[in-house]
Design a protein around this motif. Structure first.
Motif, PDB file in Angstrom:
ATOM      1  N   TYR A 158       1.053  -1.177   0.096  1.00  0.00           N
ATOM      2  CA  TYR A 158       0.095  -0.161  -0.090  1.00  0.00           C
ATOM      3  C   TYR A 158       0.957   1.230   0.048  1.00  0.00           C
ATOM      4  O   TYR A 158       0.284   2.463  -0.088  1.00  0.00           O
ATOM      5  CB  TYR A 158      -0.827   0.190   1.317  1.00  0.00           C
ATOM      6  N   ILE A 159       2.081   1.231  -0.185  1.00  0.00           N
ATOM      7  CA  ILE A 159       2.972   2.269  -0.578  1.00  0.00           C
ATOM      8  C   ILE A 159       3.205   2.396  -1.932  1.00  0.00           C
ATOM      9  O   ILE A 159       3.261   1.853  -2.424  1.00  0.00           O
ATOM     10  CB  ILE A 159       4.474   2.060   0.305  1.00  0.00           C
ATOM     11  N   GLY A 160       3.034   3.797  -2.060  1.00  0.00           N
ATOM     12  CA  GLY A 160       3.052   4.266  -3.447  1.00  0.00           C
ATOM     13  C   GLY A 160       4.406   3.927  -3.984  1.00  0.00           C
ATOM     14  O   GLY A 160       5.424   4.025  -3.398  1.00  0.00           O
ATOM     15  N   TYR A 161       4.449   3.893  -5.455  1.00  0.00           N
ATOM     16  CA  TYR A 161       5.733   4.177  -6.356  1.00  0.00           C
ATOM     17  C   TYR A 161       5.494   4.836  -7.508  1.00  0.00           C
ATOM     18  O   TYR A 161       6.044   4.399  -8.540  1.00  0.00           O
ATOM     19  CB  TYR A 161       6.243   2.577  -6.361  1.00  0.00           C
ATOM     20  N   ARG A 162       4.674   6.098  -7.418  1.00  0.00           N
ATOM     21  CA  ARG A 162       4.360   6.732  -8.858  1.00  0.00           C
ATOM     22  C   ARG A 162       5.526   7.690  -9.116  1.00  0.00           C
ATOM     23  O   ARG A 162       5.541   7.941 -10.362  1.00  0.00           O
ATOM     24  CB  ARG A 162       3.248   7.798  -8.231  1.00  0.00           C
ATOM     25  N   HIS A 163       6.426   7.804  -8.385  1.00  0.00           N
ATOM     26  CA  HIS A 163       7.716   8.697  -8.622  1.00  0.00           C
ATOM     27  C   HIS A 163       8.777   7.757  -9.013  1.00  0.00           C
ATOM     28  O   HIS A 163       9.591   7.538  -8.122  1.00  0.00           O
ATOM     29  CB  HIS A 163       7.759   9.626  -7.594  1.00  0.00           C
ATOM     30  N   SER A 164       9.165   7.544 -10.009  1.00  0.00           N
ATOM     31  CA  SER A 164      10.239   6.563 -10.688  1.00  0.00           C
ATOM     32  C   SER A 164      10.664   5.410  -9.692  1.00  0.00           C
ATOM     33  O   SER A 164      11.724   5.245  -9.157  1.00  0.00           O
ATOM     34  CB  SER A 164      11.451   7.684 -10.405  1.00  0.00           C
ATOM     35  N   ASN A 165       9.551   4.804  -9.619  1.00  0.00           N
ATOM     36  CA  ASN A 165       9.399   3.332  -8.497  1.00  0.00           C
ATOM     37  C   ASN A 165       9.830   4.011  -7.195  1.00  0.00           C
ATOM     38  O   ASN A 165      10.395   2.952  -6.487  1.00  0.00           O
ATOM     39  CB  ASN A 165      10.444   2.239  -9.076  1.00  0.00           C
ATOM     40  N   GLY A 166       9.379   4.800  -7.045  1.00  0.00           N
ATOM     41  CA  GLY A 166       9.443   5.360  -5.460  1.00  0.00           C
ATOM     42  C   GLY A 166       8.571   6.317  -4.926  1.00  0.00           C
ATOM     43  O   GLY A 166       7.361   6.488  -5.696  1.00  0.00           O
ATOM     44  N   PRO A 183      10.977  -2.568  -7.105  1.00  0.00           N
ATOM     45  CA  PRO A 183      10.261  -3.764  -6.618  1.00  0.00           C
ATOM     46  C   PRO A 183      10.313  -3.754  -4.853  1.00  0.00           C
ATOM     47  O   PRO A 183      11.317  -3.363  -4.421  1.00  0.00           O
ATOM     48  CB  PRO A 183      10.684  -4.961  -7.186  1.00  0.00           C
ATOM     49  N   GLN A 184       9.543  -4.550  -4.373  1.00  0.00           N
ATOM     50  CA  GLN A 184       9.576  -4.443  -3.111  1.00  0.00           C
ATOM     51  C   GLN A 184      10.776  -5.236  -2.374  1.00  0.00           C
ATOM     52  O   GLN A 184      11.554  -4.619  -1.409  1.00  0.00           O
ATOM     53  CB  GLN A 184       8.366  -5.710  -2.546  1.00  0.00           C
ATOM     54  N   ALA A 185      11.486  -5.999  -3.424  1.00  0.00           N
ATOM     55  CA  ALA A 185      12.567  -6.654  -2.721  1.00  0.00           C
ATOM     56  C   ALA A 185      13.952  -5.578  -2.581  1.00  0.00           C
ATOM     57  O   ALA A 185      14.775  -5.718  -1.907  1.00  0.00           O
ATOM     58  CB  ALA A 185      13.217  -7.620  -3.595  1.00  0.00           C
ATOM     59  N   GLN A 186      13.705  -4.346  -3.305  1.00  0.00           N
ATOM     60  CA  GLN A 186      14.627  -3.373  -3.524  1.00  0.00           C
ATOM     61  C   GLN A 186      14.140  -2.225  -2.414  1.00  0.00           C
ATOM     62  O   GLN A 186      14.580  -1.129  -2.535  1.00  0.00           O
ATOM     63  CB  GLN A 186      14.965  -2.850  -4.608  1.00  0.00           C
ATOM     64  N   SER A 187      12.760  -2.206  -1.776  1.00  0.00           N
ATOM     65  CA  SER A 187      12.560  -1.143  -1.265  1.00  0.00           C
ATOM     66  C   SER A 187      13.486  -0.564  -0.082  1.00  0.00           C
ATOM     67  O   SER A 187      14.020  -1.501   0.686  1.00  0.00           O
ATOM     68  CB  SER A 187      10.937  -1.440  -0.325  1.00  0.00           C
ATOM     69  N   GLN A 188      13.480   0.556  -0.083  1.00  0.00           N
ATOM     70  CA  GLN A 188      14.474   1.230   1.039  1.00  0.00           C
ATOM     71  C   GLN A 188      13.514   1.704   2.315  1.00  0.00           C
ATOM     72  O   GLN A 188      14.160   2.118   3.133  1.00  0.00           O
ATOM     73  CB  GLN A 188      14.899   2.739   0.563  1.00  0.00           C
ATOM     74  N   ILE A 189      12.295   1.339   2.119  1.00  0.00           N
ATOM     75  CA  ILE A 189      11.583   1.464   3.508  1.00  0.00           C
ATOM     76  C   ILE A 189      11.064   0.377   4.013  1.00  0.00           C
ATOM     77  O   ILE A 189      10.569  -0.823   3.575  1.00  0.00           O
ATOM     78  CB  ILE A 189      10.108   2.051   3.194  1.00  0.00           C
ATOM     79  N   PRO A 190      11.759   0.093   5.212  1.00  0.00           N
ATOM     80  CA  PRO A 190      11.967  -1.321   5.780  1.00  0.00           C
ATOM     81  C   PRO A 190      10.758  -1.605   6.623  1.00  0.00           C
ATOM     82  O   PRO A 190       9.842  -0.821   7.123  1.00  0.00           O
ATOM     83  CB  PRO A 190      12.850  -1.387   6.914  1.00  0.00           C
TER      84      PRO A 190
END
Length: 203
Positions: A158-166, A183-190
């Protein structure tokens, strides 16, 4: 007199050169436009943060409830008196335009970390209970729950990624930042049970 004219080959060369220049410029223009939209989104969050600050000052430093059971108020309607423009609730990259729908709102609240559910009622936590105000998410650019208002869910989907996958994030201390979320595997938000993640979500 002999008339000068372009030959077919010369015209084709010019067309090819124009095509190459356009191919080089279009991505750059697209990145510039996305950068401007990301900046506008971050500015929306800063205004929301200022509204939240004024709300906290007038409500004993407690965050608004995610919603009031049996009442008409949601966390964002609690901030309406402190904001001049309703458009701050919509990310420029979010295309939903129906003001009558909860789904118009593209920003979500970290109610999991900044609210308490007690006796069937939601109440806001005191800002002094936040573990790390510079690292704790307050509002984020998110996707709305179908048929309901947007939350800043503690679940990554439910976290957005509208801005360049972020996504843009507003933290409790008022600063904003962009973080990769897809993608979720590279998410910087833990999202985990470790102490660092717990500071992001204040749980």
């Amino acid at each position: 007199m002999k008339k000068n004219a372009f030959t077919l080959i010369e015209l084709l060369v010019v067309i090819v050169i124009i095509g190459v220049i356009a191919a080089l410029l279009v991505p750059a223009l697209g990145r510039a436009r996305e950068g401007a939209r990301r900046g506008q989104c971050a500015n929306n969050l800063r205004q929301i943060g200022m509204g939240m600050s004024m709300y906290l000052d007038e409500h004993n430093f407690k965050f608004p409830p995610i919603f009031i059971i049996g009442g008409p108020n949601w966390w964002y309607t609690c901030l309406d008196p402190y904001l001049d423009n309703r458009n701050v609730w919509k990310c420029p990259n979010y295309k939903y335009h129906n003001y009558a729908s909860y789904n118009y709102f593209s920003y979500g609240f970290n109610y999991w970390g900044l609210n308490i559910l007690s006796g069937g009622e939601w109440t806001g936590k005191d800002i002094n209970t936040v573990q790390n105000s510079a690292q704790c998410i307050m509002v984020a650019d998110t996707y709305p729950r179908p048929g309901n208002q947007a939350y800043c869910y503690v679940y990554k989907n439910y976290i957005g990624y509208r801005h360049s996958n972020g996504t843009n994030v507003l933290f409790v201390d008022g600063h904003t930042g962009w973080y990769r979320t897809y993608p979720q595997a590279q998410s910087q938000i833990p999202w985990s049970t470790d102490p660092i993640s717990r500071q992001w979500w204040n749980y």
